[in-house]
Design an enzyme around this catalytic site. Structure first.
Site, PDB file in Angstrom:
ATOM      1  N   CYS A 103       0.848  -1.191   0.000  1.00  0.00           N
ATOM      2  CA  CYS A 103       0.000   0.000   0.000  1.00  0.00           C
ATOM      3  C   CYS A 103       0.888   1.248   0.000  1.00  0.00           C
ATOM      4  CB  CYS A 103      -0.898  -0.007   1.239  1.00  0.00           C
ATOM      5  SG  CYS A 103      -1.829   1.524   1.475  1.00  0.00           S
ATOM      6  N   GLU A 133       2.354  -5.674   9.060  1.00  0.00           N
ATOM      7  CA  GLU A 133       2.737  -4.288   8.764  1.00  0.00           C
ATOM      8  C   GLU A 133       3.839  -3.787   9.698  1.00  0.00           C
ATOM      9  OE1 GLU A 133       0.956   0.232   8.551  1.00  0.00           O
ATOM     10  OE2 GLU A 133      -0.464  -1.413   8.302  1.00  0.00           O
ATOM     11  N   THR A 170      -0.659   1.870  10.142  1.00  0.00           N
ATOM     12  CA  THR A 170      -1.687   2.697   9.496  1.00  0.00           C
ATOM     13  C   THR A 170      -3.110   2.313   9.861  1.00  0.00           C
ATOM     14  OG1 THR A 170      -1.699   1.274   7.525  1.00  0.00           O
ATOM     15  CG2 THR A 170      -0.193   3.165   7.516  1.00  0.00           C
ATOM     16  N   SER A 226      -8.148  -9.170  10.418  1.00  0.00           N
ATOM     17  CA  SER A 226      -8.131  -7.792   9.924  1.00  0.00           C
ATOM     18  C   SER A 226      -8.086  -6.812  11.089  1.00  0.00           C
ATOM     19  CB  SER A 226      -9.370  -7.530   9.057  1.00  0.00           C
ATOM     20  OG  SER A 226      -9.530  -6.149   8.807  1.00  0.00           O
ATOM     21  N   ASN A 228      -7.940  -3.550  11.041  1.00  0.00           N
ATOM     22  CA  ASN A 228      -8.835  -2.391  10.907  1.00  0.00           C
ATOM     23  C   ASN A 228     -10.285  -2.768  11.180  1.00  0.00           C
ATOM     24  OD1 ASN A 228     -10.447  -2.359   8.117  1.00  0.00           O
ATOM     25  ND2 ASN A 228      -8.461  -3.263   7.699  1.00  0.00           N
ATOM     26  N   SER A 271     -10.693  -4.442   4.000  1.00  0.00           N
ATOM     27  CA  SER A 271     -10.358  -5.602   3.180  1.00  0.00           C
ATOM     28  C   SER A 271     -11.547  -6.543   2.995  1.00  0.00           C
ATOM     29  CB  SER A 271      -9.184  -6.365   3.815  1.00  0.00           C
ATOM     30  OG  SER A 271      -9.454  -6.660   5.175  1.00  0.00           O
TER      31      SER A 271
END
Length: 316
Positions: A103, A133, A170, A226, A228, A271
């Site tokens: 990303c 990440e 992020t 996930s 997020n 996602s």
């Protein structure tokens, strides 16, 4: 039952770009086979299952380097979460063809860490341990990047310089990051702060904070891996004050959650495939607690509907 469709929700541009890159790779007959994805291209099992049908093999493991050790030939796709320079170098040494689907927001953080290292800084990186990440970000400069996840991690953290940069994963909760940055400021008053919550994550969290408070319940559609998606459920409960459950798809909804619920908010992680979210909304929209015929929760979305369409290049 009234459905509050929280907006924006679902796919972000970084996820779509990564999936398009992988789909184009599957269609490119010139690429060495087999084609592997180093970890989950994005954190959603429906997506990785769909890529399996496209002939792309998803390999997962404790770290990107350990996964790479399983591959001896072919093509490797780096996921949206980014990888360390060591992973890229190891792939090159093994003679693998590589495709980078990192990303752009993650790349920006990597570039920032490299620039600050050159200026003699140490970096405090706020992120989730064992998430790919932060693994990639720490790997940019492991000698000067310090990963912290919670305030307790600060107690034993000692840094041998006043030149300190603070940045973050992020997809973190912006409220958690802010609280940790305040704690860091107290311990390291000379620290410079560079908040890196990506815009897509930020606006989705703010939408839940502002729109879920009118609901009795929030359903977050997203994979358990996930980050997020999990943070959206956290925001609903801690900021909007609305009970929340995360489900991978409609099959995970428990009917007891819906007892006495008049308003249910629905959102989805960055996602999460749109058809999966639509199926959840459709179920809730027709659900009647007095009619067992409306209680079936079975995912029926075919895998070929999961991935974005790409144009097939015509041979010259």
């Amino acid at each position: 039952m009234k459905i509050v469709k929280i907006s924006p929700r679902g796919y972000c541009y970084g996820v779509v770009d990564a999936m398009v890159i992988a789909r184009n790779a599957a269609l490119d007959k010139s690429l060495p086979r087999p084609i592997y994805i180093l970890g989950m291209i994005v954190h959603n099992k429906h997506v990785t299952d769909a890529f399996e049908e496209d002939g792309i093999i998803t390999l997962d493991g404790p770290s990107r380097l350990e996964i790479l050790d399983k591959i001896d030939s072919g093509t490797v796709i780096f996921t949206a979460h980014g990888v360390s320079p060591e992973v890229k170098q190891r792939a090159k040494e093994k003679g693998l063809t590589t495709i980078d689907a990192t990303c752009p927001d993650v790349t920006k953080t990597h570039d920032l860490i490299e620039a600050k290292k050159a200026e003699g800084y140490h970096v405090i990186y706020i992120g989730k341990k064992n998430h790919p990440e932060p693994e990639g970000a720490v790997g940019i400069a492991p000698d000067i990047v310090h990963l912290i996840e919670r305030a307790d991690d600060l107690k034993t953290l000692e840094i041998p310089t006043d030149k300190i940069l603070v940045t973050n994963q992020t997809t973190m909760s912006q409220w958690d990051v802010q609280h940790l940055m305040e704690d860091i400021q107290k311990k390291f008053p000379t620290a410079e702060f560079h908040k890196e919550i990506c815009l897509a994550t930020q606006v989705r969290q703010e939408a839940v904070a502002k729109q879920a408070d009118v609901a009795d319940l929030t359903i977050v559609v997203g994979d358990p891996k996930s980050n997020n998606s999990n943070r959206l459920a956290q925001v609903s409960q801690e900021i909007a004050g609305t009970k929340a459950y995360r489900v991978a798809d409609v099959s995970e909804i428990q009917l007891e959650w819906l007892q006495g619920v008049e308003n249910v908010a629905v959102t989805a992680g960055a996602s999460t495939p749109t058809p999966i979210t639509k199926e959840v909304i459709a179920f809730l929209d027709q659900y009647d607690p007095m009619n067992p015929a409306t209680w079936e929760r079975v995912r029926k979305v075919p895998l070929q509907k999961i991935l974005p369409r790409v144009k097939v290049k015509k041979e010259q």
